[in-house]
Design a protein around this motif. Structure first.
Motif, mmCIF file in Angstrom:
data_model
loop_
_atom_site.group_PDB
_atom_site.id
_atom_site.type_symbol
_atom_site.label_atom_id
_atom_site.label_comp_id
_atom_site.label_asym_id
_atom_site.label_seq_id
_atom_site.Cartn_x
_atom_site.Cartn_y
_atom_site.Cartn_z
ATOM 1 N N CYS A 435 116.169 50.103 18.225
ATOM 2 C CA CYS A 435 115.943 48.739 17.742
ATOM 3 C C CYS A 435 114.453 48.433 17.816
ATOM 4 N N PHE A 436 113.893 48.060 16.681
ATOM 5 C CA PHE A 436 112.444 47.808 16.684
ATOM 6 C C PHE A 436 112.128 46.608 15.810
ATOM 7 N N ARG A 437 110.886 46.150 15.899
ATOM 8 C CA ARG A 437 110.478 45.065 15.018
ATOM 9 C C ARG A 437 109.030 45.214 14.634
ATOM 10 N N VAL A 438 108.651 44.479 13.608
ATOM 11 C CA VAL A 438 107.275 44.485 13.160
ATOM 12 C C VAL A 438 106.522 43.538 14.089
ATOM 13 N N ILE A 439 105.374 43.962 14.541
ATOM 14 C CA ILE A 439 104.583 43.105 15.425
ATOM 15 C C ILE A 439 104.103 41.891 14.630
ATOM 16 N N GLY A 440 104.284 40.730 15.214
ATOM 17 C CA GLY A 440 103.900 39.491 14.526
ATOM 18 C C GLY A 440 105.115 38.626 14.253
ATOM 19 N N GLU A 441 105.040 37.843 13.171
ATOM 20 C CA GLU A 441 106.129 36.927 12.838
ATOM 21 C C GLU A 441 107.462 37.639 12.667
ATOM 22 N N SER A 442 108.517 36.982 13.162
ATOM 23 C CA SER A 442 109.855 37.541 13.074
ATOM 24 C C SER A 442 110.239 37.868 11.629
ATOM 25 N N GLU A 443 109.758 37.033 10.722
ATOM 26 C CA GLU A 443 110.109 37.152 9.311
ATOM 27 C C GLU A 443 109.601 38.463 8.698
ATOM 28 N N LEU A 444 108.545 39.035 9.290
ATOM 29 C CA LEU A 444 108.031 40.316 8.783
ATOM 30 C C LEU A 444 109.095 41.402 8.930
ATOM 31 N N THR A 445 109.817 41.346 10.044
ATOM 32 C CA THR A 445 110.878 42.339 10.272
ATOM 33 C C THR A 445 112.001 42.146 9.255
ATOM 34 N N GLU A 446 112.326 40.891 9.004
ATOM 35 C CA GLU A 446 113.358 40.595 8.008
ATOM 36 C C GLU A 446 112.970 41.201 6.663
ATOM 37 N N ARG A 447 111.693 41.012 6.301
ATOM 38 C CA ARG A 447 111.243 41.542 5.003
ATOM 39 C C ARG A 447 111.209 43.058 4.996
ATOM 40 N N LEU A 448 110.829 43.633 6.130
ATOM 41 C CA LEU A 448 110.783 45.097 6.209
ATOM 42 C C LEU A 448 112.172 45.691 5.950
ATOM 43 N N ILE A 449 113.179 45.144 6.607
ATOM 44 C CA ILE A 449 114.541 45.668 6.456
ATOM 45 C C ILE A 449 114.992 45.530 5.000
ATOM 46 N N GLU A 450 114.664 44.384 4.424
ATOM 47 C CA GLU A 450 115.035 44.136 3.030
ATOM 48 C C GLU A 450 114.394 45.188 2.110
ATOM 49 N N ARG A 451 113.109 45.436 2.340
ATOM 50 C CA ARG A 451 112.397 46.426 1.504
ATOM 51 C C ARG A 451 113.001 47.812 1.666
ATOM 52 N N VAL A 452 113.221 48.203 2.909
ATOM 53 C CA VAL A 452 113.769 49.545 3.168
ATOM 54 C C VAL A 452 115.092 49.690 2.422
ATOM 55 N N ASN A 453 115.966 48.687 2.555
ATOM 56 C CA ASN A 453 117.302 48.813 1.962
ATOM 57 C C ASN A 453 117.278 48.648 0.444
ATOM 58 N N ASP A 454 116.320 47.862 -0.060
ATOM 59 C CA ASP A 454 116.210 47.717 -1.515
ATOM 60 C C ASP A 454 115.834 49.035 -2.172
ATOM 61 N N ARG A 455 115.117 49.862 -1.438
ATOM 62 C CA ARG A 455 114.727 51.162 -1.998
ATOM 63 C C ARG A 455 115.918 52.121 -2.043
ATOM 64 N N ARG A 456 116.936 51.843 -1.225
ATOM 65 C CA ARG A 456 118.248 52.500 -1.276
ATOM 66 C C ARG A 456 118.289 53.980 -0.880
ATOM 67 N N ARG A 457 117.169 54.545 -0.494
ATOM 68 C CA ARG A 457 117.184 55.955 -0.076
ATOM 69 C C ARG A 457 117.820 56.105 1.293
ATOM 70 N N VAL A 458 117.561 55.123 2.137
ATOM 71 C CA VAL A 458 118.167 55.113 3.471
ATOM 72 C C VAL A 458 118.750 53.725 3.654
ATOM 73 N N MET A 459 119.612 53.589 4.621
ATOM 74 C CA MET A 459 120.152 52.263 4.875
ATOM 75 C C MET A 459 120.065 51.987 6.372
ATOM 76 N N ILE A 460 119.457 50.844 6.713
ATOM 77 C CA ILE A 460 119.402 50.421 8.107
ATOM 78 C C ILE A 460 120.020 49.023 8.183
ATOM 79 N N SER A 461 120.131 48.453 9.353
ATOM 80 C CA SER A 461 120.704 47.108 9.426
ATOM 81 C C SER A 461 119.889 46.234 10.370
ATOM 82 N N HIS A 462 120.300 45.000 10.500
ATOM 83 C CA HIS A 462 119.516 44.053 11.284
ATOM 84 C C HIS A 462 120.378 43.368 12.334
#
Ligand code: PLP
Length: 513
Positions: A435-462
């Motif tokens: 379990c990890f997060r982006v350093i800084g605003e919580s919302e950055l982690t939300e966006r990171l997960i969204e980007r990773v999953n939008d690319r669809r090569r891998v799937m992670i969750s939150h």
């Protein structure tokens, strides 16, 4: 056609249900399905983990009305084409080696074979007498697994201390069974049904709350009149002192602490409640006040197959019931939840009803186990087969290797997070969960997960959990978005982890310019 004709010859009233089970046709059909299975599993190496689908898109590909006329077994290719054209596009590929979301949904060849054999036999093992093999093989598997996980003797049938186990569909059903048994035990001791209270942590799986709702102890998830969600420490483990205080206050108020459910490996972050301390504290209560102790180890319990991971069940000797899902992390196809109880009489007391049409000599003699008294359904399929096949195929050594392989790969992910200056671990790695997060605003982690999953090569969750600020000041604990990488897909390899890291890094570059 000729097969049908011969059949009609042999038996004028050939049951329609047997159509297609003629040896030549059935073998051919199974063969084409096997070919499809190989194609599908092979394709997972290359295909994305999921596809963009609009609501209604899959349903619209099926006719609006059921067909009037059936089909011939020779037309099975059409079915396979539909599996590929209609079913597959609408799947999240849980068996993809790059599936890291939620918790894994383990699968293996012997697991698939077990499902196949069970559906060919298609018996109903509701009572011992309705298919002794179903009950006796299941009892043996429960004892095997108790040994594999190093459980105390009390949970084994073969130690004859009053306990035992059965296979439930899911951990959620196990929670219902535990709560019903706990309540019945209190009612039997003279307590009023309306005074029962339940305790679990704020980090517990929703199935505990759901069990409270099903049993009428809560009207909705927000109703905490009789459910106590106990706070957690900075590692997200249940606060044992707060638990005991809540229990004591309730006893003083004339309520009946009915059930405590600890989580060994929480769904959000893989945290382990202090089961040993909780068990010791509960033991100090007068027997009449002591609640039932249920242990939810749905995911992490599987790791106890390795001696070095036995800490996951540390303190389980105090438990009244325990559940572990081999369908999550032990190569046994869905569904398979192992549920053990210390006192099987307490469980069957809460669910046994015997209408006249189910009476039989073996049950009345008390010499056999009737599993319909162990859970909500009456009917039950032969789930023990797949477990038997998995254990005999891999052996304990193979299962250990499987768990260790995943933990080693999770360490690679952990090392990447440590080395990446823009990321930090949200909690310590727990077995195969990072379990990890982006350093800084919580919302950055939300966006990171969204980007990773939008690319669809891998799937992670939150998840969203209370996490301390970098400053490590207790007053700075806030709910924050956290990315979860659960390593556990049956076929995951190092190269898939490398790809995961590439995907996370690419998404990070997009999120943090
Ligand atoms: C997944 C999970 C559950 C629910 O599992 P089901 O078998 O799907 O009901 C319960 N508890 C924990 C800790 C889990 O991780």
């Amino acid at each position: 056609m000729s097969d049908k004709a011969t059949n009609a010859h042999k038996d004028e009233f050939a049951p329609p249900a047997l159509r297609g089970f003629e040896p030549a046709e059935f073998t051919k059909t199974i063969d084409s399905l096997t070919q499809w299975a190989m194609r599908y599993m092979d394709s997972l190496q290359d295909r994305d983990v999921s596809q963009a689908i609009e609501p209604g898109q899959i349903g619209a590909m099926l006719p609006d009305e059921p067909p009037r006329e059936g089909m011939e077994a020779q037309q099975w290719d059409q079915v396979i084409e539909d599996i590929e054209q209609i079913v597959e596009p609408g799947l999240m590929h849980w068996q993809s080696p790059r599936f890291f979301a939620y918790f894994p949904c383990s699968s293996s060849m012997p697991g698939v074979m077990g499902e196949f054999v069970a559906s060919v036999l298609n018996v109903n093992g509701m009572l011992w007498s309705t298919s002794p093999s179903v009950t006796e093989i299941e009892m043996k598997m429960m004892d095997w697994c108790a040994q594999m996980f190093g459980l105390p003797d009390v949970f084994r049938f073969d130690c004859d201390l009053g306990g035992g186990g059965c296979i439930q569909g899911t951990a959620s059903e196990a929670a219902v069974a535990a709560l019903v048994a706990a309540r019945k035990k209190k009612v039997k001791s003279g307590r009023d049904r309306s005074t029962m209270t339940v305790y679990t942590s704020t980090q517990a799986h929703s199935s505990i709350l759901k069990a409270a709702m099903i049993t009428g102890l809560a009207d909705d998830p927000e109703d905490q009149s009789r459910v106590r969600l106990i706070g957690v420490d900075k590692h997200l483990r249940m606060d044992a002192d707060a638990l005991m205080q809540a229990i004591r206050e309730d006893i003083a108020a004339g309520l009946t602490p009915c059930l405590v459910s600890t989580t060994q490996g929480t769904t959000s972050t893989g945290a382990f409640d202090p089961l040993k301390a909780i068990g010791e504290e509960l033991a100090k209560l007068p027997e009449a006040d002591r609640p039932w102790l249920h242990v939810d180890a749905a995911w992490a319990g599987a790791a106890a197959v390795c001696e070095e991971n036995r800490f996951v069940l540390d303190g389980v000797e105090a438990a009244d019931s325990l559940c572990i899902n081999p369908h999550k992390w032990l190569l046994t196809n869905f569904d398979c939840d192992l549920f053990w109880v210390r006192d099987r009489k307490a469980l069957t007391d809460s669910m046994s009803i015997t209408p006249a049409y189910l009476r039989n000599a073996e049950s009345e003699s008390g010499a056999v186990i009737d599993y319909r008294d162990w859970h909500v359904p009456l009917g039950r399929r032969m789930r023990a087969l797949k477990l038997w096949f998995v254990i005999r195929y891999f052996g304990i050594d193979g299962l250990k290797e499987h768990i260790r392989h995943h933990i080693e790969l999770a360490k690679v992910v952990e090392a990447f997070v440590h080395a990446e200056p823009r990321l930090s671990m949200a909690t310590d790695r727990s077995l195969g969960l990072v379990c990890f997060r982006v350093i800084g605003e919580s919302e950055l982690t939300e966006r990171l997960i969204e980007r990773v999953n939008d690319r669809r090569r891998v799937m992670i969750s939150h998840t969203v959990v209370p996490i301390m600020d970098e400053g490590n000041r207790p007053e700075s604990i806030f709910d924050r978005w956290v990315a979860r990488v659960a390593v556990g897909a049956s076929g995951v390899r190092r190269k898939d982890i490398d790809e995961l890291i590439v995907e996370i890094s690419a998404a990070l570059d997009e999120v943090i310019q």
